[in-house]
Design an enzyme around this catalytic site. Structure first.
Site, mmCIF file in Angstrom:
data_model
loop_
_atom_site.group_PDB
_atom_site.id
_atom_site.type_symbol
_atom_site.label_atom_id
_atom_site.label_comp_id
_atom_site.label_asym_id
_atom_site.label_seq_id
_atom_site.Cartn_x
_atom_site.Cartn_y
_atom_site.Cartn_z
ATOM 1 N N HIS A 268 41.509 38.062 51.295
ATOM 2 C CA HIS A 268 42.371 37.054 50.638
ATOM 3 C C HIS A 268 42.013 35.736 51.121
ATOM 4 C CE1 HIS A 268 46.256 35.988 49.291
ATOM 5 N NE2 HIS A 268 47.106 36.504 50.090
ATOM 6 N N HIS A 309 38.420 39.868 41.882
ATOM 7 C CA HIS A 309 40.120 39.531 42.115
ATOM 8 C C HIS A 309 40.901 40.772 41.596
ATOM 9 C CE1 HIS A 309 44.035 37.478 41.687
ATOM 10 N NE2 HIS A 309 43.476 36.596 42.579
ATOM 11 N N ASP A 367 38.303 30.862 45.602
ATOM 12 C CA ASP A 367 37.608 30.362 46.912
ATOM 13 C C ASP A 367 36.063 30.049 46.980
ATOM 14 O OD1 ASP A 367 39.950 30.784 48.527
ATOM 15 O OD2 ASP A 367 39.851 32.964 48.314
HETATM 16 N N1 ACO Z 1 31.153 42.121 45.075
HETATM 17 C C1 ACO Z 1 30.443 43.362 44.915
HETATM 18 N N2 ACO Z 1 31.187 44.319 44.273
HETATM 19 C C2 ACO Z 1 32.608 44.160 44.271
HETATM 20 C C3 ACO Z 1 33.147 42.859 44.841
HETATM 21 C C4 ACO Z 1 32.375 41.956 45.194
HETATM 22 N N3 ACO Z 1 32.908 40.745 45.828
HETATM 23 N N4 ACO Z 1 34.573 43.021 44.124
HETATM 24 C C5 ACO Z 1 34.661 44.141 43.705
HETATM 25 N N5 ACO Z 1 33.646 44.890 43.633
HETATM 26 C C6 ACO Z 1 33.351 46.247 43.034
HETATM 27 C C7 ACO Z 1 33.942 47.405 44.118
HETATM 28 O O1 ACO Z 1 32.907 47.734 44.683
HETATM 29 C C8 ACO Z 1 34.347 48.100 42.955
HETATM 30 O O2 ACO Z 1 33.361 48.977 42.502
HETATM 31 P P1 ACO Z 1 33.305 50.644 42.021
HETATM 32 O O3 ACO Z 1 34.263 50.528 40.835
HETATM 33 O O4 ACO Z 1 32.054 51.103 41.618
HETATM 34 O O5 ACO Z 1 33.752 51.175 43.160
HETATM 35 C C9 ACO Z 1 34.877 47.492 41.899
HETATM 36 O O6 ACO Z 1 34.160 46.143 42.023
HETATM 37 C C10 ACO Z 1 36.529 47.179 42.034
HETATM 38 O O7 ACO Z 1 36.698 46.451 43.204
HETATM 39 P P2 ACO Z 1 37.925 47.048 44.113
HETATM 40 O O8 ACO Z 1 37.779 46.648 45.567
HETATM 41 O O9 ACO Z 1 38.578 48.249 43.437
HETATM 42 O O10 ACO Z 1 38.945 45.819 43.292
HETATM 43 P P3 ACO Z 1 40.399 45.370 44.233
HETATM 44 O O11 ACO Z 1 41.255 44.748 43.273
HETATM 45 O O12 ACO Z 1 40.962 46.389 45.065
HETATM 46 O O13 ACO Z 1 39.970 44.218 45.108
HETATM 47 C C11 ACO Z 1 39.056 42.009 45.832
HETATM 48 C C12 ACO Z 1 39.926 42.804 44.967
HETATM 49 C C13 ACO Z 1 39.355 42.168 47.484
HETATM 50 C C14 ACO Z 1 39.308 40.560 45.544
HETATM 51 C C15 ACO Z 1 37.591 42.266 45.861
HETATM 52 O O14 ACO Z 1 37.092 41.795 44.401
HETATM 53 C C16 ACO Z 1 36.746 41.576 46.760
HETATM 54 O O15 ACO Z 1 36.767 42.049 48.120
HETATM 55 N N6 ACO Z 1 36.189 40.391 46.754
HETATM 56 C C17 ACO Z 1 35.546 39.588 47.562
HETATM 57 C C18 ACO Z 1 36.253 38.834 48.553
HETATM 58 C C19 ACO Z 1 37.264 37.697 47.878
HETATM 59 O O16 ACO Z 1 36.506 36.982 47.295
HETATM 60 N N7 ACO Z 1 38.558 37.662 48.058
HETATM 61 C C20 ACO Z 1 39.289 36.262 47.541
HETATM 62 C C21 ACO Z 1 40.396 37.090 46.572
HETATM 63 S S1 ACO Z 1 41.142 35.870 45.770
HETATM 64 C C22 ACO Z 1 42.282 35.089 46.811
HETATM 65 O O17 ACO Z 1 42.547 35.837 47.746
HETATM 66 C C23 ACO Z 1 42.373 33.848 46.693
#
Ligand code: ACO
Length: 431
Positions: A268, A309, A367
Site C-alpha cells: 500500500h 493496482h 507511488d
Molecule cells: N510486479 C510483478 N508482478 C505483479 C506485480 C508487480 N508489481 N503486481 C501484480 N503482479 C502479478 C501477480 O504476480 C499476479 O500474477 P499471476 O496472475 O500470474 O499470479 C497478477 O499480477 C495479479 O496480481 P495480484 O497480486 O493478484 O493483484 P492484487 O490486486 O492482489 O495486488 C498490488 C495489487 C498489491 C498493488 C500488486 O500489484 C503489488 O504488489 N504491486 C507492487 C506494490 C505497489 O506498488 N503497491 C502500491 C499500490 S498503490 C497504492 O497503495 C497507492
C-alpha cells in the site's frame, strides 16, 4: 443508493426455492447484489481480499479502474490537480461541494489556526529512539492526539467531528515534520501562519532557528499537488481500516492511527519508499532486464514496486499527473538528467511493452513517480509514506465522518472455518 427493480436469483443445493437477492444502483459503476439477508438462510458469501465486495455506500470518490478514471465529488482528478489545490479538495471531501471564495478563505484560516500541536507532544516524541521509523512515530503520536482532546471526542456531535477533522488535517504536516526533525536531532519548528499549507510543511521540514528559510513556490506547489493526489481513493486498505475501527465507535484519532498502520505496508503506501529502494538496488540501467525477469519469475517473491493496482487495470490517472509534476520539479531543481529518473523511465517503458505486464494490465501507480519527486525535494525515503499519510488524512476522516453521520453497523466479517471439528481436551500425559 437506489433500489433497482432487478433481483439476482441464487440457486443453492439443499434449498428448494431460488433465493431472490435485491440489487442496488449507484450514480456510476456496476450494480451491487445485496447479500446481507443471506445469513438468515444460513449462508455466508466468501470473498478474501474483498475483491468483489462493496462494503459501504459512499458519495465521496469514484474510481473506474478499467478506464483510469478518478473522480472526487464528481470532479476528475486531472482537473483538480490543474485548477484546484489541496485544501480546496479537503473542503470538497468534507462538505460535498467546492467552497465559495469566502468559504475557502475561512477554511484555510481554520486549518492554519490548528497547525500547532500541544507542547506536551514534544515530550512524547522524546520517548522514541532517534532512528525510529517515522511511520512508527506517526502511529503513536496520531493515536496519542486523542489524549489531548477529551473536550471533542463525542462522535455523535457534528461539531466535535468537524473540529477533529480540522485538527487532523492541520496537525499532520506538523507531526510529519517533527518526526523528521527528531531523526536529525534538530529543534522542532513551530508552524508559520503566513505560509500556505504545503509551504508551511516545507518550512517546518527544512527551516532551522539559525537562518531564514523561504520555501520555493514551485516546490511548494508540487508538494501541494502530491498531497492532493493522495487525498482520497475510496475503500482502499487503510481507509477500510479506518472505517472498520470507526464502526466500533472508537475515537477518530485512534481510527486514523489504525489507518496509518495499514498504510505502512509495502503493498500500500509503503510502496513509494520501496520504489526508491528498488531503483537503488537496480543501480544501473544495464540491470533493468535482470530485475524485470525477477519480477516475472513465479519462484522469486520480487515485484516491481510502483506497478500494479487492485482497481486500476489501466494507467493510474494520478501517476500521469505525478509524472508531469516530476518533470517540473526536476527541471526547477536543475536535475532533469537525474540517473534515478532516467532509470525509472526506462523501467516503465520496458515494463509497459513486456507481455507479462501487458497481459496482467500492470501499469505504474501513484507511488512510482512520487518517490523520485520527494527525493529531489530533499525528503528522506523513510518519510515518503508519512507524506502519503498526510495527504490521505482528509480521505480517512471524511470517510469516517460519512459513516458515523449515517447509519452503520459494527464491521464484523464471517469466515470459512477449516480448523479441527469439536473434540475433547487431551490431558498433557496423553499427548
Ligand atoms: N510486479 C510483478 N508482478 C505483479 C506485480 C508487480 N508489481 N503486481 C501484480 N503482479 C502479478 C501477480 O504476480 C499476479 O500474477 P499471476 O496472475 O500470474 O499470479 C497478477 O499480477 C495479479 O496480481 P495480484 O497480486 O493478484 O493483484 P492484487 O490486486 O492482489 O495486488 C498490488 C495489487 C498489491 C498493488 C500488486 O500489484 C503489488 O504488489 N504491486 C507492487 C506494490 C505497489 O506498488 N503497491 C502500491 C499500490 S498503490 C497504492 O497503495 C497507492
Amino acid at each position: 443508493m437506489t433500489d433497482t427493480n432487478k433481483t439476482a436469483s441464487l440457486t443453492v443445493p439443499g434449498i428448494a426455492e431460488p433465493i431472490e437477492l435485491a440489487m442496488h444502483s449507484g450514480t456510476l459503476g456496476p450494480d451491487v447484489i445485496d447479500v446481507s439477508k443471506l445469513v438468515g438462510k444460513g449462508l455466508f458469501t466468501y470473498d478474501p481480499g474483498f475483491v468483489s465486495t462493496a462494503a459501504c455506500d459512499s458519495d465521496l470518490t469514484y474510481i473506474d479502474g478499467d478506464n483510469g478514471v478518478l473522480l472526487h465529488g464528481g470532479y476528475p482528478i486531472e482537473q483538480l490537480a490543474e485548477h484546484s489545490n489541496y485544501l480546496e479538495l479537503c473542503y470538497l471531501l468534507l462538505n460535498g461541494e467546492l467552497p465559495t471564495k469566502q468559504q475557502a478563505e475561512e477554511f484555510e484560516t481554520t486549518i492554519t489556526n490548528h497547525t500547532m500541536v500541544h507542547e506536551q507532544l514534544a515530550q512524547f516524541f522524546r520517548g522514541f529512539r532517534r532512528d525510529a521509523h517515522p511511520m512508527a512515530i506517526m502511529c503513536g503520536v496520531v493515536g496519542a492526539l486523542s489524549a489531548f482532546y477529551h473536550d471533542s471526542l463525542d462522535i455523535d456531535e457534528e461539531h466535535h467531528r468537524s473540529v477533529t477533522a480540522h485538527r487532523l488535517i492541520a496537525k499532520m504536516p506538523t507531526l510529519a515534520a517533527m518526526s523528521y526533525k527528531y531523526s536529525q536531532g534538530q529543534p522542532f519548528m513551530y508552524p508559520r501562519n503566513d505560509l500556505g499549507y504545503a509551504a508551511n510543511f516545507l518550512y517546518m521540514m527544512f527551516g532551522t532557528p539559525c537562518e531564514n528559510y523561504e520555501p520555493n513556490p514551485i516546490i511548494a506547489k508540487a508538494m501541494d499537488r502530491i498531497f492532493l493526489l493522495h487525498a482520497d481513493h475510496e475503500q482502499n486498505a487503510s481507509t477500510s481500516t479506518v472505517r472498520l475501527a470507526g464502526s466500533t465507535g472508537a475515537n477518530p484519532f485512534a481510527c486514523v492511527a489504525a489507518g496509518i498502520a495499514a498504510l505502512w505496508g509495502p503493498s500500500h503506501g509503503g510502496a513509494n519508499e520501496a520504489v526508491l529502494n528498488m531503483l537503488a538496488e537496480i543501480g544501473d540501467e544495464s540491470r533493468i532486464d535482470e530485475y524485470v525477469a525477477k519480477a516475472k519469475d513465479k519462484d522469486d517473491p520480487f515485484r516491481l514496486m510502483g506497478f500494479g493496482h487492485r482497481v486500476y487495470k489501466n494507467y493510474d490517472p494520478r501517476a500521469k499527473v505525478m509524472q508531469q509534476t516530476c518533470h517540473e520539479v526536476l527541471s526547477e531543481l536543475g536535475v532533469e538528467d537525474s540517473p534515478t529518473l532516467k532509470m525509472a523511465q526506462r523501467l516503465e517503458q520496458i515494463a509497459l511493452e513486456d507481455p507479462y505486464f501487458v497481459e496482467r494490465k500492470l501499469y505504474p501507480n501513484v507511488d512510482f513517480y512520487s518517490g523520485i519527486i520527494l527525493k529531489a525535494i530533499g525528503i528522506p525515503e523513510e518519510l515518503f509514506t508519512v507524506i502519503f499519510a498526510t495527504g490521505r488524512t482528509p480521505g480517512w476522516i471524511a470517510q469516517w465522518n460519512e459513516m458515523i453521520s449515517g447509519s452503520y453497523k459494527i464491521g464484523r466479517p464471517r469466515q470459512l472455518y477449516r480448523g479441527p471439528a469439536k473434540r475433547d481436551y487431551t490431558p498433557m500425559a496423553k499427548r
